[in-house]
Design a protein around this motif. Structure first.
Motif, PDB file in Angstrom:
ATOM      1  N   ASP A 144     -17.604  -9.881 -22.576  1.00  0.00           N
ATOM      2  CA  ASP A 144     -18.313 -10.658 -21.545  1.00  0.00           C
ATOM      3  C   ASP A 144     -19.748 -10.164 -21.332  1.00  0.00           C
ATOM      4  N   LYS A 145     -19.937  -8.837 -21.353  1.00  0.00           N
ATOM      5  CA  LYS A 145     -21.300  -8.299 -21.224  1.00  0.00           C
ATOM      6  C   LYS A 145     -22.176  -8.721 -22.410  1.00  0.00           C
ATOM      7  N   THR A 146     -21.542  -8.801 -23.573  1.00  0.00           N
ATOM      8  CA  THR A 146     -22.273  -9.203 -24.784  1.00  0.00           C
ATOM      9  C   THR A 146     -22.740 -10.655 -24.669  1.00  0.00           C
TER      10      THR A 146
ATOM     11  N   GLU B 231     -27.752  -4.683 -24.912  1.00  0.00           N
ATOM     12  CA  GLU B 231     -26.657  -3.774 -24.542  1.00  0.00           C
ATOM     13  C   GLU B 231     -25.418  -4.604 -24.225  1.00  0.00           C
ATOM     14  N   GLY B 232     -24.410  -4.477 -25.061  1.00  0.00           N
ATOM     15  CA  GLY B 232     -23.169  -5.243 -24.871  1.00  0.00           C
ATOM     16  C   GLY B 232     -22.078  -4.427 -24.185  1.00  0.00           C
ATOM     17  N   GLY B 233     -22.339  -3.123 -23.979  1.00  0.00           N
ATOM     18  CA  GLY B 233     -21.391  -2.273 -23.235  1.00  0.00           C
ATOM     19  C   GLY B 233     -20.007  -2.159 -23.852  1.00  0.00           C
TER      20      GLY B 233
ATOM     21  N   LEU C 127     -22.101   0.869 -24.568  1.00  0.00           N
ATOM     22  CA  LEU C 127     -22.548   1.380 -23.270  1.00  0.00           C
ATOM     23  C   LEU C 127     -23.631   2.446 -23.503  1.00  0.00           C
TER      24      LEU C 127
ATOM     25  N   SER D  84     -12.668   1.961 -18.166  1.00  0.00           N
ATOM     26  CA  SER D  84     -14.134   1.986 -18.347  1.00  0.00           C
ATOM     27  C   SER D  84     -14.912   2.421 -17.108  1.00  0.00           C
TER      28      SER D  84
ATOM     29  N   ALA E 276     -23.301 -12.304 -21.964  1.00  0.00           N
ATOM     30  CA  ALA E 276     -24.373 -12.377 -20.961  1.00  0.00           C
ATOM     31  C   ALA E 276     -25.696 -11.884 -21.559  1.00  0.00           C
ATOM     32  N   ALA E 277     -25.643 -10.792 -22.330  1.00  0.00           N
ATOM     33  CA  ALA E 277     -26.867 -10.259 -22.946  1.00  0.00           C
ATOM     34  C   ALA E 277     -27.436 -11.259 -23.956  1.00  0.00           C
TER      35      ALA E 277
END
Ligand code: FRU
Length: 325
Positions: A174-176, A168-170, A138, A47, A178-179
């Motif tokens: 984990d990004k999801t 935006e979960g990218g 992303l 990524s 956090a969002a």
């Protein structure tokens, strides 16, 4: 006699670390069984767009005959892809697009239609009225833009449906999470959450589950055939639906073989999608199991054949020794 690979396919993958791409590589390897003249050189960019650019340069140095690439993000990968193409090396772009016209062929799922189908499913599930949270991939990857556009264009026909937040979960869990944590008041109010892949849909499900939010439904994309992936999640009722996103792995390898054999190939190949929910998930599962059993049988036969070949070669070798001594 063993066939010695004469052609090198360089495959630059944006990330190898998810079920959907694992399935893509499996499909490629299966197709490669039928092409012993081709060798796959595989690079996983984890990524990271800069790493992917560097890895494509490494593949160039390894003198590949053709490049297959799934670009992490469209803009940063464009110059190096154009550079490869300008050296006369054919380029097949797979799944995610690059911001350049310098390529031989594109193969991928119909991302715009995926967005449209998700909206139509939501409209019928919520009977045209309700609150939606959208979770995108992303920002710089082309399916994010196309799925979003299809989704919004179709939603425009339903004034009672309201997108109350776009996160935006990218593409990753984990990004999801956090969002979601940063937008918890919107998440709590959502009747349905449309995430642009199943990894993010499942992540949103777990977030809501942990918070005791039980009224929300979840829709994802991919429908990969592994435990805890799309098909499994739909059959367990965790996700209401998933849109099948074909990997194109098999098509990329057979097209690479055609290009290397001097055949003309289509510039754009759009792979079809289908919505999977409780009404057809059982049938999907049966079909997948059947195909997998067939592949396992083919692989077994192939390794038996391989054993026979090496046995034969050993015998020939022994015979030569006996004859010459
Ligand atoms: C896998 C993935 C899929 C998604 C696709 C979009 O890396 O995130 O889940 O459908 O990439 O390019």
């Amino acid at each position: 006699q063993e066939t010695i690979p004469q052609h090198r396919i360089g495959f630059s993958q944006c990330t190898g670390n998810d079920d959907w791409r694992r399935n893509m590589l499996t499909e490629m390897k299966r197709e490669l069984f039928y092409h012993p003249e081709m060798q796959l050189l595989y690079k996983d960019a984890a990524s990271d767009s800069r790493r992917q650019v560097a890895q494509i340069r490494e593949l160039l140095a390894q003198q590949i005959d053709i490049l297959v690439v799934s670009p992490n993000e469209a803009a940063p990968l464009a110059p190096v892809i154009a550079e490869v193409y300008s050296k006369g090396i054919p380029v097949i772009i797979l799944d995610r697009k690059a911001a350049t016209d310098s390529f031989t062929a594109y193969i991928g799922g119909d991302n715009y239609n995926i967005g449209k189908l998700a909206a139509a499913y939501i409209a019928s599930t919520l009977k045209g009225k309700g609150r939606i949270v959208e979770v995108t991939g992303l920002r710089g990857s082309s399916p994010t833009v196309e799925r979003h556009q299809g989704f919004r264009d179709a939603l425009a026909h339903y004034p009672g449906l309201q997108v109350i937040a776009t996160l935006e979960g990218g593409w990753v869990a984990d990004k999801t999470q956090a969002a979601a944590a940063g937008n918890d008041s919107a998440v709590e109010k959502a009747d349905i959450i449309f995430a642009q892949n199943d990894v993010m849909a499942y992540s949103m499900y777990r977030y809501c589950h942990d918070k005791g939010i039980t009224h929300t439904r979840f829709i994802g994309v991919d429908a990969s055939p592994y435990p805890d992936a799309g098909i499994d999640l739909v059959s367990r009722g965790v996700l209401s639906a998933s849109l099948l996103y074909p990997s194109g792995g098999k098509e990329a390898i057979s097209m690479a073989a055609d290009i290397l054999a001097g055949k003309k190939v289509p510039r754009n190949t759009l792979l079809q999608t289908v919505l999977i929910d409780s009404s057809n998930v059982k049938l999907m599962r049966l079909q997948i199991d059947k195909i997998q059993a067939q592949h396992q049988e083919i692989e077994k036969q192939q390794s038996l054949l391989q054993e026979q070949r090496s046995l034969y070669q050993d015998q020939q070798h022994l015979l030569r020794i006996v004859v010459t001594t």
